[in-house]
Each structure stands twice: as structure tokens, then as C-alpha cells.
Design an enzyme around this catalytic site. Structure first.
Site: not given
Ligand code: NAP
Ligand code: GDD
Length: 344
Positions: A14, A59, A81, A83-85, A128, A154
Site C-alpha cells: 500500500d 521503527d 501503514l 505493521a506485522q501484516s 480481520e 489491530k
């Protein structure tokens, strides 16, 4: 006056599409990049925007660094945007995922509150959070029931964004985005795993693609459409929460068949559960196999979003259909594998 946008997670899917959008609108774009031993800028290069962005070390885990970055570039808008996605990895990295995806958000919000509470903030929330869905389709009013450490983290990020908006009057928006994909999608996500995997099978670089739950249904859209929605959220008078979705859902199996056709396979599924196989009718070869190890400890069976609020208030609408999305991704990977040019 030129607006400055700070994008965390700019090196991700993204991030690349949003950078192109904002540069096109005349923004100064500052990209927050975490340290890697080898720079990870291939998506920005691929998009042709690398030379036009300012990169800063960043970070999510380090508050002092976040403060310095925001003080340094003084953004008008921040798009979080980063994240550990990957949902699957969150079961193996639950504490780390919570630190990035939950506490990372409040670190940024606190820094904004200290430095300039007028900064507009976008939080990358997710379908999610609906998890074991309580109603279909899902809207901004649907109760949450996350099914993974990622979804739970999230959900905290979403709730704290709403809380800072309500407590301090901040212009903070939460985009509840359903799955969105593109040729720049990470390889571990199922759509890209399928397009790249089948392209490799076609060109003799792999025997077959191993997948997990083929029954899971997702509302899949195109990432380029979704970043437009993010930007529109921050142009409103006040922050709010918005679902972005296509309003259609398809099983993983459907995506495999569509992408397979573009790459040159005619895939028929036979068997059930862990014994199910995808067989190419033309060659009789098994090109897809189920591996139970890829099942998740708890699954999100069905996601289907209703984006009426975004359509009404933001004038947002998705433009890319499911077949066009699968076709674009499959064609891109077929060409990359043919040219031996898979860079990310
Ligand atoms: P992505 O491709 O996985 O990109 C994630 C980005 O976060 C990368 O730039 C990554 O940097 C960065 N990052 C990870 N950990 C970090 C840390 N500790 N500090 C700083 N940066 C860090 O994800 P995406 O698909 O573009 O998604 C963007 C955001 O939207 C994510 O927050 C995701 O959870 C959320 N979201 C995505 C979807 C979707 O379908 N794509 C749907 C709903 C919500 P590296 O490049 O160094 O790894
Ligand atoms: N990744 C993956 N790999 N998923 C598989 C596989 C496989 O081999 N086989 C089946 N699946 C199923 C998963 O179990 C899941 O039900 C579905 O395919 C989609 O998986 P992903 O592509 O990994 O996406 P996700 O839905 O779990 O998460 C994505 O969308 C969320 C929004 O709903 C990510 O982009 C998240 O960051 C995002 O928040």
C-alpha cells in the site's frame, strides 16, 4: 502550500500505491523505513517513485524515534501503514505483533498529541477485526470478534484511534479495509502465492503449489483503489471510521481457477479437505495440493464488506473487478517468471 505526508510502511504494497497517489497530488512525501541489513526499496523502484520521496529511519517499537521523525518532518498528514501484516505469522509472533500493531499505534498517537495535535492521522485497520463474523455483510457497526493475534492487535489500534479522536478532538480516522491485492502484493499472501506459484509451475521451476484452507472466502479488491479511499478520509472535515470493500466475496479456490486460466491451466478440484487437489485438465497433472500445516489455529471463514458509508461520504468506489484483479496479478507474475525477473 505544499502539504507534507509521512507514510509509515512505505516499503509495503500500500505504501507504494499511496506514494504514487500523493506525489501526483503535489505532496512532499516522507517515507518511514525500518532498518534492514539490505535496503528494501524494490516496490518504490518498481513504481518509479523512489527518487521523489525523502526516506527517514523509523521503527514502530521505538517511541523516541517516532517523536524525532515527526518533529523532523512536521507532517500535515500521517498514514500509519506499518505493521506485522501477515495473519499466519501472528500466531508464531503474538507478542511482537501486539507491540507493532497495537502499541505502535498509540506510540504514534502520543507523539502527534505532544508535537502537533492538528496533524491528521490515518490508521490502517482491517476486516480481520470482524473475524468470526456476527453479520453479513460487515459494516462500521458490525461487532468485532478477532480470530488471530493480528486481528486482536489491530482491534486495539482501531479502538485507540477512536479514543484519541474522542478524547482530544484529533483528526484521526480508521480505515476498516477488506483484503486488497495487486502485482506488488507480498509473496506470502494467498493471491500472490497462487499467481507466482502457478507461474513457476508453468515454467518448470516448481512441481505444484501447496495451500491451506481453500474454502475461506474473502472480499478482494485492488490496492490502488483502496489508497484513494485512505486519502479521501483525511480530506474530510473530521476524522471517522470507514469500511472499504467491493461487496463481493469469493473462495480461495475461485481465485486459483481464475489465475490458473490466465497462466494456461484448466484446474478442476477433486477430493475434500486435506485430500483435495487441483488437477490441470489439459495435462492431468496435479498443480495444487492442500497441506494441513498451512491451516490456521483459528480461521476467518467469510469476509464480505458493505462500503455504503464510504461511497456516500467520500464518493469512493472500487473500480477493479475480481476477474480483472486476478488477471492482472497472474499476467504480471507469468511475465516476471518468464523473464527471470522476480524481485519481490
Ligand atoms: P505490507 O506489504 O506487509 O507492508 C507492511 C509495511 O510495514 C512494510 O513497509 C514493513 O517494512 C513495515 N513494517 C513492519 N514492521 C515494522 C516496524 N516494526 N517498524 C516500521 N515499519 C514496519 O502491508 P500492506 O498490504 O501494504 O498493508 C498496509 C497496512 O494495511 C498494514 O498495516 C496492514 O496490516 C493493513 N491492512 C492491509 C490489508 C491488505 O489487504 N493489504 C487490509 C487491511 C489492512 P519492511 O518492508 O521493512 O518489512
Ligand atoms: N497466506 C496464505 N497462504 N493463505 C492461505 C493459504 C496459503 O497457503 N491457503 C489458504 N489460505 C487462506 C487463509 O487461511 C485465509 O483464509 C485466506 O487464504 C487469505 O489469507 P491471506 O492472503 O494471508 O490474507 P488474510 O485474509 O489472512 O489477511 C490479509 O487481509 C487482511 C484484511 O482482511 C492481510 O493483508 C492482512 O494484513 C489484512 O488485514
Amino acid at each position: 502550500m505544499t502539504k507534507t505526508a509521512l507514510i509509515t510502511g512505505i516499503t509495503g504494497q500500500d505504501g507504494a500505491y499511496l506514494t504514487r497517489l500523493l506525489l501526483g497530488k503535489g505532496y512532499r512525501v516522507v517515507g518511514a523505513v525500518r532498518r534492514n541489513s539490505v535496503p528494501n526499496l524494490t516496490r518504490l523502484e518498481d513504481m518509479g517513485v523512489l527518487k521523489d520521496v525523502e526516506l527517514v529511519g523509523f521503527d514502530l517499537l521505538e517511541l523516541s524515534n517516532i517523536i524525532h521523525v515527526i518533529e523532523g518532518c512536521r507532517p500535515d498528514e500521517i498514514y500509519n501503514l506499518a505493521a506485522q501484516s501477515f495473519v499466519g505469522a501472528s500466531f508464531d509472533l503474538p507478542v511482537y505483533t501486539g507491540d507493532c500493531d497495537a502499541l505502535g499505534v498509540v506510540r504514534i498517537l502520543e507523539a502527534i498529541r505532544m508535537i502537533n495535535p492538528k496533524t491528521r492521522f490515518y490508521q490502517a485497520s482491517t476486516s480481520e477485526m470482524f473475524g468470526k463474523v456476527r453479520e453479513t455483510p460487515q459494516t462500521e457497526m458490525t461487532p468485532f470478534h478477532p480470530r488471530s493475534p493480528y486481528g486482536a492487535a489491530k482491534l486495539y489500534g482501531h479502538a485507540i484511534t477512536v479514543n484519541y479522536r474522542e478524547s482530544y478532538g484529533m483528526h484521526a480516522s480508521s480505515g476498516i479495509l477488506f483484503n486488497h491485492e495487486s502485482p506488488l502484493r507480498g509473496q506470502e499472501f494467498v493471491t500472490r502465492k497462487v499467481t507466482l506459484g502457478l507461474a513457476r509451475v508453468k515454467h518448470g521451476h516448481a512441481e505444484m503449489v501447496e495451500l491451506g484452507n481453500l474454502d475461506a472466502k474473502r472480499d478482494w479488491g485492488f490496492a490502488g483503489d483502496y489508497v484513494e479511499g485512505m486519502w479521501r478520509m483525511l480530506q474530510q472535515e473530521a476524522g471517522d471510521d470507514y469500511v472499504l470493500a467491493t461487496g463481493q466475496t469469493h473462495a480461495v479456490r475461485d481465485f486459483v481457477q481464475l489465475a490458473g486460466r490466465v497462466i494456461g491451466f484448466d484446474i478442476a478440484f477433486e477430493g475434500h479437505g486435506a485430500s483435495e487437489q487441483g488437477i490441470d485438465r489439459k495435462s492431468g497433472k496435479t498443480v495444487v495440493r492442500v497441506n494441513e500445516k498451512l491451516y490456521r489455529p483459528a480461521e476467518v471463514d467469510l469476509l464480505l464488506g458493505h462500503a455504503a458509508k464510504a461511497e456516500r461520504k467520500l464518493g469512493w468506489k472500487h473500480t477493479v473487478s475480481f476477474p480483472d484483479l486476478a488477471t492482472g496479478m497472474a499476467e504480471a507474475d507469468e511475465q516476471r517468471v518468464r523473464d527471470n525477473a522476480v524481485r519481490f
